[in-house]
Design a protein around this motif. Structure first.
Motif, PDB file in Angstrom:
ATOM      1  N   GLU A 193      -7.138   0.959 -19.267  1.00 55.47           N
ATOM      2  CA  GLU A 193      -6.501   1.623 -20.384  1.00 55.47           C
ATOM      3  C   GLU A 193      -6.360   3.110 -20.070  1.00 55.47           C
ATOM      4  OE1 GLU A 193      -8.501   0.866 -24.031  1.00 55.47           O
ATOM      5  OE2 GLU A 193      -8.181  -1.297 -23.953  1.00 55.47           O
ATOM      6  N   HIS A 250      -6.885   5.951 -21.719  1.00 57.31           N
ATOM      7  CA  HIS A 250      -8.012   6.837 -22.003  1.00 57.31           C
ATOM      8  C   HIS A 250      -9.195   6.565 -21.080  1.00 57.31           C
ATOM      9  CE1 HIS A 250      -6.477   7.863 -26.295  1.00 57.31           C
ATOM     10  NE2 HIS A 250      -6.057   8.739 -25.402  1.00 57.31           N
ATOM     11  N   ILE A 268      -1.096  15.357 -22.003  1.00 63.03           N
ATOM     12  CA  ILE A 268      -0.489  14.215 -22.690  1.00 63.03           C
ATOM     13  C   ILE A 268       0.067  13.264 -21.641  1.00 63.03           C
ATOM     14  CG2 ILE A 268       1.256  13.392 -24.315  1.00 63.03           C
ATOM     15  CD1 ILE A 268       1.293  16.050 -25.637  1.00 63.03           C
ATOM     16  N   ARG A 323       4.304   5.090 -26.747  1.00 55.55           N
ATOM     17  CA  ARG A 323       3.132   5.798 -27.271  1.00 55.55           C
ATOM     18  C   ARG A 323       2.792   6.996 -26.397  1.00 55.55           C
ATOM     19  NH1 ARG A 323       0.656   3.277 -31.209  1.00 55.55           N
ATOM     20  NH2 ARG A 323      -1.311   4.415 -30.997  1.00 55.55           N
ATOM     21  N   PHE A 324       2.018   7.916 -26.987  1.00 55.38           N
ATOM     22  CA  PHE A 324       1.469   9.034 -26.228  1.00 55.38           C
ATOM     23  C   PHE A 324      -0.048   8.966 -26.302  1.00 55.38           C
ATOM     24  CE2 PHE A 324       1.316  10.844 -30.485  1.00 55.38           C
ATOM     25  CZ  PHE A 324       0.129  11.595 -30.481  1.00 55.38           C
ATOM     26  N   TYR A 325      -0.699   9.505 -25.263  1.00 53.23           N
ATOM     27  CA  TYR A 325      -2.154   9.541 -25.172  1.00 53.23           C
ATOM     28  C   TYR A 325      -2.540  10.964 -24.769  1.00 53.23           C
ATOM     29  CZ  TYR A 325      -1.431   4.493 -24.875  1.00 53.23           C
ATOM     30  OH  TYR A 325      -1.024   3.209 -25.124  1.00 53.23           O
ATOM     31  N   SER A 326      -3.409  11.582 -25.561  1.00 54.29           N
ATOM     32  CA  SER A 326      -3.771  12.971 -25.281  1.00 54.29           C
ATOM     33  C   SER A 326      -5.251  13.087 -24.964  1.00 54.29           C
ATOM     34  CB  SER A 326      -3.429  13.873 -26.473  1.00 54.29           C
ATOM     35  OG  SER A 326      -4.222  13.540 -27.602  1.00 54.29           O
ATOM     36  N   TYR A 363     -10.087  12.580 -27.432  1.00 54.25           N
ATOM     37  CA  TYR A 363      -8.983  11.699 -27.061  1.00 54.25           C
ATOM     38  C   TYR A 363      -8.253  11.258 -28.325  1.00 54.25           C
ATOM     39  CZ  TYR A 363     -11.189  11.346 -22.465  1.00 54.25           C
ATOM     40  OH  TYR A 363     -11.725  11.637 -21.236  1.00 54.25           O
ATOM     41  N   ASP A 387      -4.277   9.141 -29.637  1.00 56.59           N
ATOM     42  CA  ASP A 387      -3.040   8.475 -29.246  1.00 56.59           C
ATOM     43  C   ASP A 387      -2.221   8.230 -30.503  1.00 56.59           C
ATOM     44  OD1 ASP A 387      -3.337   5.316 -29.989  1.00 56.59           O
ATOM     45  OD2 ASP A 387      -5.278   6.186 -29.473  1.00 56.59           O
ATOM     46  N   ASP A 423      -0.221  -0.878 -24.970  1.00 53.64           N
ATOM     47  CA  ASP A 423       0.182  -0.103 -26.143  1.00 53.64           C
ATOM     48  C   ASP A 423       0.004  -0.913 -27.416  1.00 53.64           C
ATOM     49  OD1 ASP A 423       0.873   1.955 -24.464  1.00 53.64           O
ATOM     50  OD2 ASP A 423       3.001   1.439 -24.409  1.00 53.64           O
ATOM     51  N   ALA A 457      -3.610  -1.191 -28.278  1.00 54.93           N
ATOM     52  CA  ALA A 457      -4.132   0.078 -28.791  1.00 54.93           C
ATOM     53  C   ALA A 457      -3.703   0.309 -30.235  1.00 54.93           C
ATOM     54  CB  ALA A 457      -3.649   1.221 -27.901  1.00 54.93           C
ATOM     55  N   GLU A 458      -2.456  -0.036 -30.540  1.00 57.01           N
ATOM     56  CA  GLU A 458      -1.913   0.228 -31.868  1.00 57.01           C
ATOM     57  C   GLU A 458      -2.519  -0.695 -32.923  1.00 57.01           C
ATOM     58  OE1 GLU A 458       2.453   0.780 -34.024  1.00 57.01           O
ATOM     59  OE2 GLU A 458       2.303  -0.199 -32.071  1.00 57.01           O
TER      60      GLU A 458
END
Length: 564
Positions: A75, A77, A111, A117-120, A168, A170, A242, A245-246
């Motif tokens: 994943e 993250h 990012i 999706r975005f992951y920061s 973290y 998203d 994604d 995760a959502e």
């Protein structure tokens, strides 16, 4: 459809002697963009300490390279945490080994844009902003002390502590989103209204970056000023990761009955109930359109593999746009409060239900069913999806006489990886011989199941006899279907026998090849498959037979010697 971004980057040293900010970005193409995404990162070396620039640059460079070296199955993250932790250890090691670098540290904001999706990841006082539909939102929290005289003193940074804590987050991307990463030399000088105005003023991210750094220096900024910006032009394909995760927060709903309501849907009846799943006929409360809702049995609410398998099934079904499979209604995480997915409703019955009710399938009817089945399988195989459970119970004939393939619950794709609970699935009588020997599913095993299905619809028998669960069968020669239905034409019999051949190399190679054989029919009939030699049927290699014959000959010679 692939993710499309417009990117910009600008930095200004300002009145300082040295620029201790460092920014970088990676925008891969093709499969790597789909699996790993595009990454933008900004680091600000801690001012007043030796090695600030080196800390910022090495942090960004190592993350940009190491992230893309992590396995695709991780994943986002998890992969970021591994590489950020490694960067933190490296900075601590450098500070311990070199007195000139004592105290070197850096902030970090980054990012990853992937699919939809975005992951920061964030630590320190660099910031991430997002402009969406005219509203500006700060997506990060500054890790500084709250006292006014210490608001520039970091509580967290890369290289500051052995135990690093990273924020973290998203979320979903939307077309038109503008994301900006900026150092404190920009956001500390410019107020929120100015940031909002400039980010909404230009469509080109490079112009946004240039204007923000120019204004920060022009309005008396005393620090380095750096900005990265990304404008989302087009969303990519949704990935299974994604989707997981959502929807990881969704819970399995309790068992429902007619009249119950779940989100936008009213339950009309229970269509099917198995050990693992529940399928309901539902009605959309606003449009009154009929749908099919599939979820898990409540007993599996805590079974992570089963929950993941349901989402895997939904994701695969959404990828297949074909008239030969039900279509999935796209629902966001905000539109459903529990774990389920919804697909199109078609009035009709499965072919197994028709068999159970005494329906007689003609050879012409079976040919039509076979053509539709293989077109549907071809659509799946072109997307590298293996169904793994083709049988009459998973084939639905609607009132308009259109065939649809049901149930991707145990389907596999290279993109989704392997789910342990899915080992050797399917109904034994429809499983190819090699699967009983531990071989993996393949296009050939799907086509074998299709051949057995057509054979069974015609004869109500199995080519090798019925196979019970947990039985390890021995396969000889398949019984010709004309033994049960003498009127079956020879060209159709040859097709069925080739499809269910014991050896995979004797079967059709692709769904398209078998489809063509059915379409040309008796005009260009195929030859019957070769008969399996006795040695192969007995699963003995040649030297074993030679040894057995040699032993028998020796006994015969010994007997003759004694008698004489």
């Amino acid at each position: 459809m692939s993710l499309q971004l417009l990117l910009g980057q600008s930095t200004a040293t300002g009145p300082r002697e040295r620029n201790e900010d460092f920014a970088g970005m990676v925008t891969p193409v093709g499969m790597q963009l789909q699996t790993k995404g595009a990454l933008i990162a900004l680091a600000d070396g801690v001012s007043g300490n030796a090695g600030g620039r080196e800390a910022a640059e090495m942090t960004v460079r190592s993350i940009l390279s190491d992230y893309y070296a992590t396995p695709d199955t991780w994943e986002v993250h998890s992969a970021l945490d591994k590489v950020i932790t490694a960067a933190n250890r490296w900075l601590l090691a450098q500070a311990a080994q070199h007195k000139d670098f004592a105290g070197m540290a850096s902030t970090l904001s980054l990012i990853v844009f992937r699919g939809q999706r975005f992951y920061s990841a964030h630590v320190g006082d660099t910031r991430i902003y997002r402009l969406r539909h005219g509203e500006l939102q700060k997506l990060t929290t500054d890790h500084v002390w709250e006292r006014p005289d210490m608001r520039h003193v970091l509580k967290r940074a890369i290289g500051l502590d052995q135990h690093l804590s990273v924020d973290y987050a998203d979320g979903a991307l939307q077309v038109g989103d503008v994301y900006a990463l900026m150092s404190d030399g920009v956001w500390d000088v410019l107020d929120q209204a100015t940031l909002h105005h400039v980010m909404g003023l230009y469509d080109n991210p490079q112009l946004i970056c240039d204007e923000l750094t120019r204004l920060a220096i022009a309005q008396g900024g005393h620090d380095n000023a750096t900005v990265l910006a990304a404008h989302v032009v087009q969303l990519g394909e949704e990935t299974l990761t994604d989707l997981l995760a959502e929807h990881r927060h969704l819970r399995v709903p309790p068992k429902m009955k007619a009249g119950d309501v779940i989100d936008q849907f009213e339950v009309l009846s229970v269509l099917h109930e198995s050990r693992a799943s529940l399928i309901y006929k539902v009605r959309h409360r606003i449009t009154n359109q009929l749908w099919v809702l599939k979820t898990l049995q409540p007993l599996l609410a805590e079974d992570r593999d089963s929950c993941q398998a349901l989402l895997n099934e939904e994701w695969l079904a959404k990828r297949v746009v074909s008239q030969y499979l039900p279509q999935v209604l796209p629902l966001t995480a905000e539109q459903r409060s529990q774990l389920y997915y919804v697909m199109s409703w078609h009035e009709g019955a499965t072919l197994q239900h028709r068999l159970d009710n005494g329906h007689h399938f003609t050879t012409a009817g079976i040919t039509g069913i076979g053509i539709a089945l293989l077109r549907g399988l071809g659509a799946l195989h072109r997307l590298q999806i293996l169904h793994r459970d083709i049988k009459p119970a998973n084939l639905h004939m609607a009132m308009d006489q259109r065939l649809r393939i049901l149930d991707l619950g145990v389907a596999l794709s290279p993109v989704t990886g392997h789910i342990a609970s899915m080992d050797n699935p399917g109904t034994p009588s429809f499983m190819a011989p090699e699967l009983f020997d531990g071989a993996g599913a393949s296009v050939s095993s799907d086509l074998y199941a299709a051949g057995v299905t057509l054979y069974y619809l015609l004869t109500r028998k199995y080519p090798y006899g019925e196979i019970e669960p947990f039985q390890h069968p021995r396969f000889g020669e398949p019984v010709p279907p004309t033994r049960y239905r003498p009127e079956i034409p020879r060209w159709l019999e040859n097709i069925l026998l080739k499809a269910v051949a014991r050896q995979p190399e004797h079967r059709f190679e692709t769904a398209e090849e078998m489809l063509l054989a059915l379409e040309i029919g008796e005009t260009r009939p195929i030859l019957p498959p070769p008969r399996t030699p006795l040695i192969a049927r007995a699963r003995l290699v040649k030297w074993q037979w030679i040894a057995l014959v040699s032993l028998m000959v020796n006994f015969m010679l010994l007997y003759l010697l004694i008698v004489s």
